[in-house]
Structure formats: structure tokens, C-alpha cells
Scaffold this motif. Structure first.
Motif, mmCIF file in Angstrom:
data_model
loop_
_atom_site.group_PDB
_atom_site.id
_atom_site.type_symbol
_atom_site.label_atom_id
_atom_site.label_comp_id
_atom_site.label_asym_id
_atom_site.label_seq_id
_atom_site.Cartn_x
_atom_site.Cartn_y
_atom_site.Cartn_z
ATOM 1 N N ARG A 190 0.814 -1.213 0.000
ATOM 2 C CA ARG A 190 0.000 0.000 0.000
ATOM 3 C C ARG A 190 0.854 1.272 0.000
ATOM 4 O O ARG A 190 0.589 2.218 -0.760
ATOM 5 N N THR A 191 1.924 1.284 0.814
ATOM 6 C CA THR A 191 2.730 2.503 0.953
ATOM 7 C C THR A 191 3.472 2.870 -0.330
ATOM 8 O O THR A 191 3.336 4.001 -0.812
ATOM 9 N N PRO A 192 4.273 1.958 -0.922
ATOM 10 C CA PRO A 192 4.971 2.361 -2.149
ATOM 11 C C PRO A 192 4.033 2.654 -3.316
ATOM 12 O O PRO A 192 4.281 3.566 -4.102
ATOM 13 N N ILE A 193 2.931 1.907 -3.409
ATOM 14 C CA ILE A 193 1.986 2.177 -4.491
ATOM 15 C C ILE A 193 1.333 3.543 -4.295
ATOM 16 O O ILE A 193 1.174 4.325 -5.254
ATOM 17 N N ALA A 194 0.959 3.857 -3.053
ATOM 18 C CA ALA A 194 0.367 5.166 -2.772
ATOM 19 C C ALA A 194 1.352 6.286 -3.059
ATOM 20 O O ALA A 194 0.980 7.352 -3.574
ATOM 21 N N SER A 195 2.633 6.051 -2.739
ATOM 22 C CA SER A 195 3.643 7.064 -3.008
ATOM 23 C C SER A 195 3.812 7.296 -4.503
ATOM 24 O O SER A 195 3.901 8.451 -4.970
ATOM 25 N N ILE A 196 3.850 6.202 -5.274
ATOM 26 C CA ILE A 196 3.984 6.335 -6.730
ATOM 27 C C ILE A 196 2.767 7.048 -7.318
ATOM 28 O O ILE A 196 2.890 7.951 -8.160
ATOM 29 N N GLU A 197 1.572 6.672 -6.850
ATOM 30 C CA GLU A 197 0.355 7.299 -7.364
ATOM 31 C C GLU A 197 0.322 8.787 -7.031
ATOM 32 O O GLU A 197 -0.051 9.630 -7.872
ATOM 33 N N ALA A 198 0.709 9.126 -5.786
ATOM 34 C CA ALA A 198 0.699 10.527 -5.376
ATOM 35 C C ALA A 198 1.697 11.350 -6.190
ATOM 36 O O ALA A 198 1.410 12.481 -6.609
ATOM 37 N N THR A 199 2.886 10.781 -6.426
ATOM 38 C CA THR A 199 3.900 11.486 -7.213
ATOM 39 C C THR A 199 3.438 11.699 -8.641
ATOM 40 O O THR A 199 3.572 12.799 -9.207
ATOM 41 N N LEU A 200 2.880 10.652 -9.253
ATOM 42 C CA LEU A 200 2.387 10.784 -10.624
ATOM 43 C C LEU A 200 1.241 11.785 -10.710
ATOM 44 O O LEU A 200 1.150 12.563 -11.679
ATOM 45 N N GLU A 201 0.352 11.792 -9.720
ATOM 46 C CA GLU A 201 -0.756 12.742 -9.712
ATOM 47 C C GLU A 201 -0.246 14.171 -9.587
ATOM 48 O O GLU A 201 -0.742 15.086 -10.255
ATOM 49 N N ALA A 202 0.794 14.343 -8.732
ATOM 50 C CA ALA A 202 1.370 15.680 -8.571
ATOM 51 C C ALA A 202 2.039 16.150 -9.857
ATOM 52 O O ALA A 202 1.954 17.333 -10.226
ATOM 53 N N VAL A 203 2.697 15.245 -10.564
ATOM 54 C CA VAL A 203 3.327 15.605 -11.833
ATOM 55 C C VAL A 203 2.258 15.944 -12.872
ATOM 56 O O VAL A 203 2.392 16.919 -13.638
ATOM 57 N N ARG A 204 1.180 15.135 -12.887
ATOM 58 C CA ARG A 204 0.115 15.375 -13.857
ATOM 59 C C ARG A 204 -0.537 16.745 -13.632
ATOM 60 O O ARG A 204 -0.897 17.444 -14.586
ATOM 61 N N GLU A 205 -0.718 17.129 -12.364
ATOM 62 C CA GLU A 205 -1.333 18.412 -12.042
ATOM 63 C C GLU A 205 -0.313 19.536 -11.970
ATOM 64 O O GLU A 205 -0.632 20.641 -11.529
ATOM 65 N N GLN A 206 0.936 19.230 -12.340
ATOM 66 C CA GLN A 206 2.024 20.212 -12.395
ATOM 67 C C GLN A 206 2.342 20.814 -11.023
ATOM 68 O O GLN A 206 2.849 21.918 -10.910
ATOM 69 N N VAL A 207 2.012 20.049 -9.970
ATOM 70 C CA VAL A 207 2.432 20.453 -8.626
ATOM 71 C C VAL A 207 3.913 20.160 -8.447
ATOM 72 O O VAL A 207 4.646 20.934 -7.812
ATOM 73 N N LEU A 208 4.351 19.037 -8.990
ATOM 74 C CA LEU A 208 5.768 18.682 -8.981
ATOM 75 C C LEU A 208 6.293 18.720 -10.409
ATOM 76 O O LEU A 208 5.614 18.266 -11.328
ATOM 77 N N PRO A 209 7.506 19.195 -10.576
ATOM 78 C CA PRO A 209 8.090 19.176 -11.922
ATOM 79 C C PRO A 209 8.653 17.792 -12.229
ATOM 80 O O PRO A 209 9.107 17.087 -11.324
ATOM 81 N N PRO A 210 8.613 17.355 -13.462
ATOM 82 C CA PRO A 210 9.197 16.041 -13.816
ATOM 83 C C PRO A 210 10.720 16.111 -13.905
ATOM 84 O O PRO A 210 11.316 15.859 -14.953
ATOM 85 N N ASP A 211 11.346 16.467 -12.786
ATOM 86 C CA ASP A 211 12.801 16.620 -12.772
ATOM 87 C C ASP A 211 13.470 15.370 -12.230
ATOM 88 O O ASP A 211 12.809 14.341 -11.970
#
Length: 391
Positions: free
Chosen positions: A164-185
Motif C-alpha cells: 500500500r505505501t509504495p503504491i500510494a507514493s507512486i500514485e501521489a507522485t504521478l498525480e502531482a506531476v500530472r497536475e504540475q504540482v511537482l516538476p518532472p525533474d
């Protein structure tokens, strides 16, 4: 056609009627043999005794006596055979019914197990060691199936929790990148890579544990010197220890018997123990790897111990350390290292135990491996698994 119908009827007969029919055939064959034997021998023996006794008998009288003897013998043997047949048939029927009932109960238990009722058990029918062994074997099978099912459910629950933890982390990171909250750096990519690596490592560790617990861990065994195993394990860990400031020491005793093991698997187990000791030993602490024979005889086992001056644990928690996903609250590990180590050692028919005098008193993990002369090591199957132990 008639024969086929007869064979079909015989095939439908139960075990009890079959046993009774077999016993009746034996009784009939025995009775017929007795009657024929008596009729052939009794008159000859009777006449022989009459001649020896010097009894003068005319031919007519002798013939009459012979017939009387035949009738007497036939009546006596016939009555005896009838009584014996009735008695033997009754006893045979009772025994056959008990045997059939015991076999039927074993079959019913097997059917219940196949239907998923893993709490089904077979009582000892009390009819000899063969049926007792059958009942014990079925009960052992049921117990192992029940334990395997419990392990499967526990593993499924643990796996869901760990994923649950690593999958949630990956999903959260991808969602943040998709919404441009995080840069794809590079930092974002490193986060995704780290979580993916964690998932891959978790799956690989679970595969090792599952194969070992299901007795499918294949070993490529060879005769190996214990000092060589120890030195290789030290070489693989020395730089990591130096980097965090933990002293790594070794103590080898002479005349350690060679062992018949899979060197790669043993290195994996030692690596798990040394990695575990490093995580729980603060900078400036010491981890000592020792190897010695269990005694002074030629058949002595090899004893390898990893001792540290780290956090330690309560003595009552020793066995819990080897449970899957058991780890300290802030430990970065998967909680499978010690489980894997024990599974590997037990696959070599050895033992792995943990000991500590208490929190803050350090810990010691001791491996015992049979010598290369032990023929039991030629099998590639793990020894029976013991209850497992959190650190």
C-alpha cells in the motif's frame, strides 16, 4: 453380456460385502477340503485299527460298519462345518463392517478436505497400526493444509499492507506531476525509481520466503570450508560498515568441519544477518562474526554467530523476530531479512536462533549447520519449519 453384468454388479459391491464374500469362499474351500480328506482317510484308518485289534469281521459286517462310519463322519463334519461357517461369517461380517467404516471415514475426511473444510480429522479406528498410520497421515495432511491456508491468508494481508505505501507514493507522485504540482525533474524520477525498486525488492524477497516455506527452494550444494564463507561475507559488507563507523570484527576457530551447502544461499543468509546488525548498531558500535565447531568430535556441526552491541530486544521477542514483515518502527528494511535467513538455513537442515539479554544489551544470531558428512544434507528439501520471531 452376462459376464459384463456380473462384473458390473461386483464392481458396485462395497468393501464389507467383498471382505465377507472372500471369507466365505475361504470357509467353503476349507470345509470342502476337510470333508474330502476325512472321507478318504477315515475309513482306511478305521479298518487298520480293527485289523490291529484282531477283530474278526465278515465282509458284510465290515461294509455296514464302513457305511456307518461314513455317515457318522459326514454328519459330524457337516454339522461342524455349518456351525463353523455361521460363526466365522458373523465374525467376518463384524470385522468387515469395522474395516469398511474406518475406510469410509477416511474417504469422507478426504472429501471434506477437498471441499475446503480443513478442520476435518480422522479418529484412530483402533484396528491395527496400518489404519492408525493412515489416520495419522490424513490428520497430518489436514494440519499442514490448515497451516498453509493460514499462512496464505496472513501473507495476503501482510502483502496488501506492505504494498500500500509504495503504491500510494507512486500514485501521489504521478498525480502531482500530472497536475504540475511537482516538476518532472531528476528528484521526482529518483522518488519513483526508489519506490519501484522497493516494490521489486519486496516481490523478490517474498518469492524466496514462499519457495522456502513451500519446500521448493532449490539448492546447488557443494563441500565448502566455513572460513571461506565467513571471509566472503565480510568482504561484501566491510565498506558499508566503514562508511557508517561501525566496527566489523571476525573470530575464527581452527578445525571447523566443512559443510555441504549452497554457497550463494548461505552468503545471502549471512548478508541478511550482517545487514540487520548494521541497522541496529549505532556508530562506534561493534559487530562480531564468529565461527567455530559445536564440539570437539569429527561429526561436529559448524556454528556461525553474528553478535552486535546494538539495540537488542526482549528475550521473549526472540522468535517474533523471524515473522514476516516484523521490524523496528523506523527501520528502512522490508521486515523479511531474518525470515529469509532462517528459511535458507533450515533449507540446509540447520537452525537459526536469536538471543539478547534485553534492550540496549546487543543481540546475537546463531547459525548451526550440520557437517558435510551428514547424509541428510543430500536432499534439496527444507527441514520442517518451526514457529517463527520483532526487532
Amino acid at each position: 453380456m452376462t459376464r459384463q453384468r456380473t462384473d458390473a454388479r461386483l464392481a458396485r459391491l462395497g468393501l464389507a460385502p467383498r471382505l465377507l464374500l472372500n471369507n466365505l469362499l475361504v470357509i467353503v474351500a476349507g470345509a470342502g477340503t476337510v470333508v474330502v480328506t476325512v472321507l478318504l482317510i477315515a475309513p482306511v484308518v478305521f479298518q487298520l485299527h480293527l485289523r490291529r485289534a484282531g477283530v474278526p469281521l465278515e465282509a458284510g459286517v465290515l461294509e455296514h460298519i464302513g457305511r456307518a462310519l461314513d455317515v457318522a463322519v459326514l454328519v459330524s463334519v457337516g454339522v461342524g462345518v455349518i456351525i463353523a461357517t455361521l460363526t466365522a461369517s458373523s465374525i467376518s461380517w463384524l470385522v468387515a463392517r469395522r474395516l469398511a467404516a474406518a475406510v469410509r471415514e477416511a474417504a469422507d475426511t478426504s472429501r471434506h478436505l477437498a471441499d475446503g473444510h480443513l478442520d476435518a480429522r480422522v479418529p484412530d479406528p483402533g484396528m491395527g497400526p496400518e489404519l492408525a498410520t493412515l489416520a495419522a497421515s490424513l490428520n497430518e495432511l489436514a494440519q499442514r493444509l490448515q497451516a498453509t491456508e493460514a499462512t496464505r491468508r496472513e501473507l495476503t494481508a501482510d502483502l496488501a499492507h506492505q504494498l500500500r505505501t509504495p503504491i500510494a507514493s507512486i500514485e501521489a507522485t504521478l498525480e502531482a506531476v500530472r497536475e504540475q504540482v511537482l516538476p518532472p525533474d531528476d528528484l521526482t524520477l529518483e522518488t519513483l525509481t526508489a519506490q519501484s525498486a522497493r516494490l521489486r525488492r519486496l516481490v523478490a524477497d517474498l518469492e524466496v520466503v514462499s519457495r522456502a516455506e513451500e519446500r521448493q527452494l532449490l539448492l546447488d550444494v557443494e563441500r565448502v570450508a566455513v572460513p571461506a564463507l565467513v571471509e566472503e561475507a565480510l568482504a561484501a559488507q566491510r565498506e558499508r560498515y566503514r562508511a557508517v563507523g561501525v566496527h566489523l570484527k571476525v573470530s575464527l576457530t581452527a578445525a571447523i568441519p566443512p559443510v555441504l551447502v549452497d554457497p550463494d544461499r548461505i552468503q545471502e543468509a549471512l548478508g541478511c544477518l550482517l545487514d540487520n546488525a548494521l541497522r541496529h548498531t549505532p556508530p562506534g558500535g561493534t559487530v562480531t562474526l564468529t565461527a567455530q565447531p559445536s564440539d570437539t568430535t569429527k561429526s561436529a556441526a559448524a556454528v556461525i554467530a553474528v553478535s552486535d552491541t546494538g539495540a537488542g530486544f526482549l528475550p521473549a521477542e526472540a522468535e517474533h523476530l523471524f515473522h514476516r514483515f516484523t521490524k523496528a518502527p523506523n527501520s528502512p528494511g522490508s521486515g523479511l531479512g531474518l525470515t529469509i535467513a532462517r528459511a535458507i538455513i533450515e533449507a540446509h537442515h540447520g537452525t537459526l536462533i536469536a538471543h539478547s539479554d534485553g534492550p540496549g544489551q546487543g543481540a546475537q544470531f546463531t547459525i548451526t549447520i550440520p557437517p558435510a558428512t551428514s547424509t541428510s544434507l543430500l536432499a534439496n528439501q527444507p527441514a520442517p519449519r518451526r514457529p517463527a520471531s520483532p526487532r
